[in-house]
Design a protein around this motif. Structure first.
Motif, short mmCIF file in Angstrom:
data_model
loop_
_atom_site.label_atom_id
_atom_site.label_comp_id
_atom_site.label_asym_id
_atom_site.label_seq_id
_atom_site.Cartn_x
_atom_site.Cartn_y
_atom_site.Cartn_z
N ASP A 418 20.85 10.65 -14.44
CA ASP A 418 19.86 10.20 -15.42
C ASP A 418 20.37 10.56 -16.80
N VAL A 419 20.78 9.56 -17.55
CA VAL A 419 21.42 9.80 -18.85
C VAL A 419 20.48 10.48 -19.84
N ASP A 420 19.17 10.41 -19.60
CA ASP A 420 18.21 11.00 -20.53
C ASP A 420 17.85 12.45 -20.20
N ARG A 421 18.36 12.99 -19.10
CA ARG A 421 18.11 14.39 -18.78
C ARG A 421 18.84 15.29 -19.78
N PRO A 422 18.36 16.53 -19.97
CA PRO A 422 19.06 17.45 -20.88
C PRO A 422 20.51 17.70 -20.47
N ASP A 423 20.76 17.81 -19.16
CA ASP A 423 22.13 18.00 -18.68
C ASP A 423 22.34 17.15 -17.43
N PRO A 424 22.64 15.88 -17.58
CA PRO A 424 22.75 14.98 -16.43
C PRO A 424 23.81 15.44 -15.43
N ARG A 425 23.53 15.24 -14.16
CA ARG A 425 24.48 15.56 -13.10
C ARG A 425 25.39 14.37 -12.83
N ILE A 426 26.62 14.65 -12.44
CA ILE A 426 27.55 13.61 -12.05
C ILE A 426 27.38 13.37 -10.56
N VAL A 427 26.95 12.16 -10.19
CA VAL A 427 26.65 11.87 -8.79
C VAL A 427 27.64 10.87 -8.18
N GLY A 428 28.57 10.39 -8.94
CA GLY A 428 29.57 9.46 -8.43
C GLY A 428 30.71 9.29 -9.41
N LEU A 429 31.80 8.74 -8.91
CA LEU A 429 32.96 8.40 -9.74
C LEU A 429 33.40 7.00 -9.33
N VAL A 430 33.32 6.07 -10.24
CA VAL A 430 33.67 4.68 -9.96
C VAL A 430 35.13 4.43 -10.30
N ARG A 431 35.90 4.03 -9.30
CA ARG A 431 37.32 3.74 -9.47
C ARG A 431 37.49 2.27 -9.82
N THR A 432 38.25 1.99 -10.86
CA THR A 432 38.51 0.61 -11.26
C THR A 432 39.99 0.28 -11.07
N TYR A 433 40.28 -1.02 -10.98
CA TYR A 433 41.66 -1.49 -10.76
C TYR A 433 41.94 -2.67 -11.66
N PHE A 434 42.38 -2.39 -12.89
CA PHE A 434 42.74 -3.45 -13.84
C PHE A 434 44.25 -3.58 -13.96
#
Length: 434
Positions: A418-434
């Motif tokens: 939740d980007v609006d939380r005081p300290d948002p948690r990282i719940v995923g990492l999206v891998r991209t392939y460009f």
């Protein structure tokens, strides 16, 4: 990558084992979003440590899990209610885990723009692909022929917009010994637009050339209305509607000539898909497919203003895309230099939008302040109007415009709960392939 924000994972139309394996990739210096504390850990192991936004450095690009979920389900429901298929344009994200989420939500397939993107999709087992472009590279066509011939479950369509393209495709596929015909859609364009035959008469001639080519099969018509307008004003919407009516007329002109049981009629980026449905859905004998791609991340710029769901066609989307940059210099009273620039953030459809500032005292909104990013250099943003709200060392959250030129700058993108939380948690990492 582990897409912990998704509600389910059925694996429809993609190799889930390949996507799941991304969670075992070892993190290191290649991924500019992550701190050295993550190096040597796998994605799964790093997420298990419970990292938060405060653990990450700047410059940074993040995604918001709640907004992704909202946009995913909102668009899926909208297309289901409209009775049209959705083949989201995968070139926006080039993220197999996000493609999987879209397919799990009911998408018809994935759209792509070129041969390298097509190869990424096949590496992850995507089995229904529309190439919204003409493929003429002989080596690429040879590879495609082998993919089709060895995988009976692979459904593929490409676009053509001239008889020369038909001739060159046929020649290369014959040389490759293709056993299975490639299904193609005839593209109709418009004046000063992008690709596509400029008249219906030309398009019919192309269709006949396809029918005469043994390595090709006429499967429908296609186009891109977004090349003909760039706003939602009356003239722009009229241009889009007029073009779509021409596309519908072309489909009717080709009735009886198609070489598939149910022809495809496809248009619709992320800006005008409501009009696409209004004009093309009455073609009941066709499979109408829209190709919106930017809807999943949405934005705080171009699409925020032009999306049909922002113009009253349904539940509005939410921006999942944010940049983060640190104030590294205050050389003048009303100027702050941030450590993110053109190499990090999109700028082709508008400058980043300052939204809030984080200091040792916590986050503070910039709403109401005349803060703006005046320009970008390669590695710096010029922030004006923030005054004392942006001291040296503060981190500024930026709304972004145009996801299509945001994802390509990052090979691994943290997903926040939740980007609006005081300290948002990282719940995923999206891998991209460009």
């Amino acid at each position: 990558m582990t897409q912990t924000y998704a509600s389910s994972s059925t694996g429809r139309g993609i190799d889930t084992a390949e996507v799941t394996a991304l969670a075992e990739e070892t993190l290191d210096w290649r991924f500019k979003a992550l701190p050295p504390a993550s190096w040597g850990l796998t994605v799964r192991e790093y997420l298990a440590t419970g990292p938060t936004l405060a653990d990450l450095g700047t410059p940074l690009l993040t995604l918001d899990a709640g907004a992704l979920d909202h946009n995913l389900t909102t668009m899926a429901a909208w297309c289901a209610d409209a009775g049209v298929g959705l083949a989201p344009h995968g070139k926006t994200t080039m993220a197999p885990a996000l493609w999987q989420a879209q397919l799990d939500a009911g998408s018809h397939g994935i759209t792509l723009a070129n041969l390298p993107q097509l190869r990424v999709a096949r590496a992850f087992g995507v089995d229904r692909i529309q190439l919204a472009n003409t493929l003429l590279d002989p080596a690429g066509l040879g590879w495609l022929a082998a993919e089709l011939d060895t995988d009976p479950g692979f459904a593929f369509t490409a676009w053509v917009d001239c008889t020369d393209s038909v001739r060159l495709m046929d020649r290369a596929l014959r040389a490759a010994g293709a056993a299975r015909p490639v299904e193609v859609l005839v593209e109709l364009g418009g004046p000063a637009g992008r690709t596509g035959a400029r008249t219906e008469a030309e398009a019919v001639e192309i269709a006949e050339a396809v029918r005469a080519a043994p390595t090709l099969r006429l499967a429908g018509v296609c186009g891109y209305e977004g090349a003909l307008a760039h706003d939602a004003g009356p003239s722009g919407l009229a241009a889009v509607r007029g073009y779509l009516r021409r596309l519908a007329a072309l489909h009717r002109a080709l009735a009886g000539r198609y070489e598939v049981a149910r022809p495809v009629v496809t248009a619709g980026g992320s800006a005008y898909f409501d009009i696409v449905v209004e004009e093309l859905k009455p073609l009941d004998e066709a499979e109408v497919i829209i190709r919106a791609g930017a809807y999943l991340a949405h934005d705080d710029g171009f699409y925020r203003g032009i999306s049909p769901l922002a113009r009253g066609a349904g539940t509005p989307l939410r921006s999942a895309l944010h940049g983060w940059a640190r104030v590294v210099s205050r050389p003048e009273p009303e100027l702050a230099l941030l450590d993110a620039g053109k190499r990090d953030l999109p700028y082709d459809e508008g400058m980043p939008e300052p939204q809030s500032v984080r200091t040792a005292n916590g986050p503070r909104s910039l709403a109401g302040a005349p803060a703006a990013v005046a320009r970008l250099n390669d590695q710096h943003a010029f922030l004006t109007g923030a005054g004392d709200l942006a001291p040296v060392g503060a981190v500024v959250r930026l709304g972004l415009s145009h996801p299509c030129t945001a994802f390509d700058k990052w090979s691994l993108i943290p997903v926040l709960d939740d980007v609006d939380r005081p300290d948002p948690r990282i719940v995923g990492l999206v891998r991209t392939y460009f």
